[in-house]
Design a protein around this motif. Sequence first.
Motif, PDB file in Angstrom:
ATOM      1  N   GLN A 257      -5.094  19.628   3.523  1.00 22.60           N
ATOM      2  CA  GLN A 257      -4.204  19.093   4.560  1.00 22.60           C
ATOM      3  C   GLN A 257      -2.799  18.855   4.000  1.00 22.60           C
ATOM      4  OE1 GLN A 257      -6.989  15.800   5.406  1.00 22.60           O
ATOM      5  NE2 GLN A 257      -6.858  16.407   7.567  1.00 22.60           N
ATOM      6  N   LEU A 258      -2.745  18.305   2.785  1.00 21.00           N
ATOM      7  CA  LEU A 258      -1.440  18.066   2.166  1.00 21.00           C
ATOM      8  C   LEU A 258      -0.713  19.379   1.867  1.00 21.00           C
ATOM      9  CD1 LEU A 258      -2.490  15.196  -0.275  1.00 21.00           C
ATOM     10  CD2 LEU A 258      -1.147  14.967   1.830  1.00 21.00           C
ATOM     11  N   ASP A 259      -1.466  20.381   1.407  1.00 22.02           N
ATOM     12  CA  ASP A 259      -0.858  21.683   1.136  1.00 22.02           C
ATOM     13  C   ASP A 259      -0.354  22.333   2.424  1.00 22.02           C
ATOM     14  OD1 ASP A 259      -1.353  21.409  -1.542  1.00 22.02           O
ATOM     15  OD2 ASP A 259      -3.185  22.609  -1.530  1.00 22.02           O
ATOM     16  N   GLN A 260      -1.099  22.107   3.517  1.00 16.99           N
ATOM     17  CA  GLN A 260      -0.670  22.667   4.794  1.00 16.99           C
ATOM     18  C   GLN A 260       0.668  22.069   5.234  1.00 16.99           C
ATOM     19  OE1 GLN A 260      -2.456  25.111   6.771  1.00 16.99           O
ATOM     20  NE2 GLN A 260      -0.393  25.156   7.653  1.00 16.99           N
ATOM     21  N   MET A 261       0.839  20.762   5.011  1.00 23.15           N
ATOM     22  CA  MET A 261       2.111  20.112   5.347  1.00 23.15           C
ATOM     23  C   MET A 261       3.250  20.702   4.521  1.00 23.15           C
ATOM     24  SD  MET A 261       1.476  17.927   7.763  1.00 23.15           S
ATOM     25  CE  MET A 261       2.938  16.881   7.773  1.00 23.15           C
ATOM     26  N   LYS A 262       2.963  21.024   3.268  1.00 26.73           N
ATOM     27  CA  LYS A 262       3.990  21.615   2.413  1.00 26.73           C
ATOM     28  C   LYS A 262       4.381  23.015   2.891  1.00 26.73           C
ATOM     29  CE  LYS A 262       2.770  19.014  -1.753  1.00 26.73           C
ATOM     30  NZ  LYS A 262       2.237  19.083  -3.135  1.00 26.73           N
TER      31      LYS A 262
ATOM     32  N   ASN B 100       6.903  22.980   5.320  1.00 24.66           N
ATOM     33  CA  ASN B 100       8.143  22.409   4.802  1.00 24.66           C
ATOM     34  C   ASN B 100       8.394  20.998   5.343  1.00 24.66           C
ATOM     35  OD1 ASN B 100      10.399  22.596   3.115  1.00 24.66           O
ATOM     36  ND2 ASN B 100      11.739  23.275   4.799  1.00 24.66           N
ATOM     37  N   ALA B 101       7.317  20.224   5.474  1.00 28.04           N
ATOM     38  CA  ALA B 101       7.436  18.858   5.983  1.00 28.04           C
ATOM     39  C   ALA B 101       8.029  17.952   4.917  1.00 28.04           C
ATOM     40  CB  ALA B 101       6.065  18.322   6.389  1.00 28.04           C
ATOM     41  N   SER B 102       8.901  17.056   5.338  1.00 29.97           N
ATOM     42  CA  SER B 102       9.481  16.082   4.413  1.00 29.97           C
ATOM     43  C   SER B 102       8.460  14.995   4.100  1.00 29.97           C
ATOM     44  CB  SER B 102      10.725  15.459   5.020  1.00 29.97           C
ATOM     45  OG  SER B 102      10.395  14.710   6.189  1.00 29.97           O
ATOM     46  N   GLY B 103       8.802  14.140   3.133  1.00 30.45           N
ATOM     47  CA  GLY B 103       7.900  13.042   2.793  1.00 30.45           C
ATOM     48  C   GLY B 103       7.674  12.109   3.974  1.00 30.45           C
ATOM     49  N   GLY B 104       8.751  11.855   4.727  1.00 28.90           N
ATOM     50  CA  GLY B 104       8.613  10.995   5.890  1.00 28.90           C
ATOM     51  C   GLY B 104       7.753  11.614   6.969  1.00 28.90           C
ATOM     52  N   GLN B 105       7.911  12.924   7.198  1.00 28.46           N
ATOM     53  CA  GLN B 105       7.079  13.610   8.188  1.00 28.46           C
ATOM     54  C   GLN B 105       5.620  13.638   7.757  1.00 28.46           C
ATOM     55  OE1 GLN B 105       9.353  17.275   8.226  1.00 28.46           O
ATOM     56  NE2 GLN B 105      10.164  16.811  10.284  1.00 28.46           N
ATOM     57  N   GLU B 106       5.380  13.857   6.478  1.00 31.86           N
ATOM     58  CA  GLU B 106       4.014  13.834   5.961  1.00 31.86           C
ATOM     59  C   GLU B 106       3.369  12.473   6.198  1.00 31.86           C
ATOM     60  OE1 GLU B 106       2.619  13.164   1.640  1.00 31.86           O
ATOM     61  OE2 GLU B 106       2.865  15.350   1.818  1.00 31.86           O
ATOM     62  N   PHE B 107       4.159  11.425   5.993  1.00 28.64           N
ATOM     63  CA  PHE B 107       3.642  10.067   6.192  1.00 28.64           C
ATOM     64  C   PHE B 107       3.325   9.816   7.667  1.00 28.64           C
ATOM     65  CE2 PHE B 107       4.482   5.582   7.217  1.00 28.64           C
ATOM     66  CZ  PHE B 107       3.541   4.967   6.404  1.00 28.64           C
ATOM     67  N   ARG B 108       4.276  10.166   8.556  1.00 25.31           N
ATOM     68  CA  ARG B 108       4.109   9.858   9.975  1.00 25.31           C
ATOM     69  C   ARG B 108       3.060  10.744  10.639  1.00 25.31           C
ATOM     70  NH1 ARG B 108       9.657  10.240   9.728  1.00 25.31           N
ATOM     71  NH2 ARG B 108       9.570  12.162  10.985  1.00 25.31           N
ATOM     72  N   LYS B 109       3.019  12.021  10.256  1.00 28.14           N
ATOM     73  CA  LYS B 109       2.161  12.968  10.956  1.00 28.14           C
ATOM     74  C   LYS B 109       0.760  13.092  10.360  1.00 28.14           C
ATOM     75  CE  LYS B 109       5.530  14.371  13.693  1.00 28.14           C
ATOM     76  NZ  LYS B 109       5.506  14.133  15.159  1.00 28.14           N
TER      77      LYS B 109
ATOM     78  N   ALA C 104       0.831  -1.209   0.000  1.00 30.73           N
ATOM     79  CA  ALA C 104       0.000   0.000   0.000  1.00 30.73           C
ATOM     80  C   ALA C 104       0.862   1.254   0.000  1.00 30.73           C
ATOM     81  CB  ALA C 104      -0.929  -0.004   1.213  1.00 30.73           C
ATOM     82  N   VAL C 105       1.914   1.270   0.812  1.00 31.61           N
ATOM     83  CA  VAL C 105       2.815   2.427   0.842  1.00 31.61           C
ATOM     84  C   VAL C 105       3.474   2.616  -0.523  1.00 31.61           C
ATOM     85  CG1 VAL C 105       4.938   3.347   1.844  1.00 31.61           C
ATOM     86  CG2 VAL C 105       3.230   2.262   3.325  1.00 31.61           C
ATOM     87  N   GLY C 106       3.919   1.513  -1.133  1.00 34.19           N
ATOM     88  CA  GLY C 106       4.526   1.610  -2.456  1.00 34.19           C
ATOM     89  C   GLY C 106       3.546   2.100  -3.507  1.00 34.19           C
ATOM     90  N   ILE C 107       2.309   1.633  -3.438  1.00 40.88           N
ATOM     91  CA  ILE C 107       1.299   2.041  -4.427  1.00 40.88           C
ATOM     92  C   ILE C 107       0.959   3.518  -4.291  1.00 40.88           C
ATOM     93  CG2 ILE C 107      -1.152   1.772  -4.997  1.00 40.88           C
ATOM     94  CD1 ILE C 107      -0.774  -1.251  -4.399  1.00 40.88           C
ATOM     95  N   VAL C 108       0.886   4.014  -3.058  1.00 46.55           N
ATOM     96  CA  VAL C 108       0.528   5.411  -2.830  1.00 46.55           C
ATOM     97  C   VAL C 108       1.661   6.349  -3.233  1.00 46.55           C
ATOM     98  CG1 VAL C 108       0.021   7.125  -1.029  1.00 46.55           C
ATOM     99  CG2 VAL C 108      -1.167   4.920  -1.044  1.00 46.55           C
ATOM    100  N   TYR C 109       2.907   5.954  -2.966  1.00 41.60           N
ATOM    101  CA  TYR C 109       4.043   6.851  -3.185  1.00 41.60           C
ATOM    102  C   TYR C 109       4.757   6.621  -4.514  1.00 41.60           C
ATOM    103  CZ  TYR C 109       3.876   8.886   1.467  1.00 41.60           C
ATOM    104  OH  TYR C 109       3.492   9.586   2.584  1.00 41.60           O
ATOM    105  N   ASN C 110       4.410   5.570  -5.233  1.00 35.77           N
ATOM    106  CA  ASN C 110       5.095   5.286  -6.491  1.00 35.77           C
ATOM    107  C   ASN C 110       4.053   5.050  -7.584  1.00 35.77           C
ATOM    108  OD1 ASN C 110       6.419   3.514  -8.612  1.00 35.77           O
ATOM    109  ND2 ASN C 110       8.197   3.964  -7.333  1.00 35.77           N
ATOM    110  N   ARG C 111       4.033   5.919  -8.555  1.00 37.53           N
ATOM    111  CA  ARG C 111       3.020   5.820  -9.607  1.00 37.53           C
ATOM    112  C   ARG C 111       3.198   4.550 -10.439  1.00 37.53           C
ATOM    113  NH1 ARG C 111      -0.896   8.340 -12.141  1.00 37.53           N
ATOM    114  NH2 ARG C 111      -1.097   8.167 -14.409  1.00 37.53           N
TER     115      ARG C 111
END
Length: 294
Positions: free
Chosen positions: A191-196, A199-208, A117-124
């Motif tokens: 929510q995703l734009d707010q993380m950007k 300046n959240a990293s990809g890992g922080q976006e995933f965890r938080k 699931a993580v691979g499918i979401v993060y890798n087109r």
Amino acid sequence: MSALWYRVGPVITVVIAIFVLWYAGAVALNSAWAYDKAKRAGVELSTSELIADTLSQDKPKLPAPHQVGREIWKTTGGMVASGRAFSKRSLIYHSWITLSSTLLGFVMGTALGIGLAVGIVYNRTMDMSVMPWVIASQTIPILAIAPMIIVVLNAIGISGLLPKAVISMYLSFFPVVVGMVKGLRSPGRMQLDQMKTWNASGGQEFRKLRLPSSMPYLFTSLKVAMAASLVGAIVGELPTGAVAGLGARLLAGSYYGQTIQIWSALITAAALAASLVGLIGFVQKAVLKRMGMA
């Protein structure tokens, strides 16, 4: 009292209806044998005698609920009382064998499902290539693929618990993949734009954000995966000629026409699945409450 009945009343009503239909079905299906015995003996059965006979046969077509209950008690509580809880005639022993492969397959399937699931979401590329194969994998009947898995693993020297766990994994990973993909994609664009903006990293976006948002979806899929894992463990015991496990109990019952044994194993499997799913539900409530989602 009315509030309590509102919660438990429908459940009690359904249970009573099931038992009534079960008893009626037992009388209807077992009556042919009762009439045949009476005809050969040259006697006529009254209604009460017919009902008594159909509900007390040694090898009925459909055992009555009290017969199944008595068999379950004899092979569980009776075994515990006699100090033989883990003898090979005990349903506790057979349930433990099946539970072992179920839990191992569930853990393996959950890990595989979350990873995919993580691979499918993060890798087109994975989204376009892996997801269709994940869906296609579930179109293959498990009864057809289970013997193949057993034979292949036995050929490379792997036997015992692991082949059954692999079959459980095969059934349980799919709902986890689907649920986690849905959950990881559940955060909205704002929510995703707010993380950007933070300046959240990809890992922080995933965890938080993505992982916490996926928890309700994950636990729902885990309930389905647990039930599927138990089915896989039982199916995995059938082509191996296993002598232990609920699947082996079903197989032995079918060989010797022991329908009461078959039904007791089925009810035990259903109770085991309900207990495991209920345990996941308990953990779900605790986790979501701690996260402020319940």
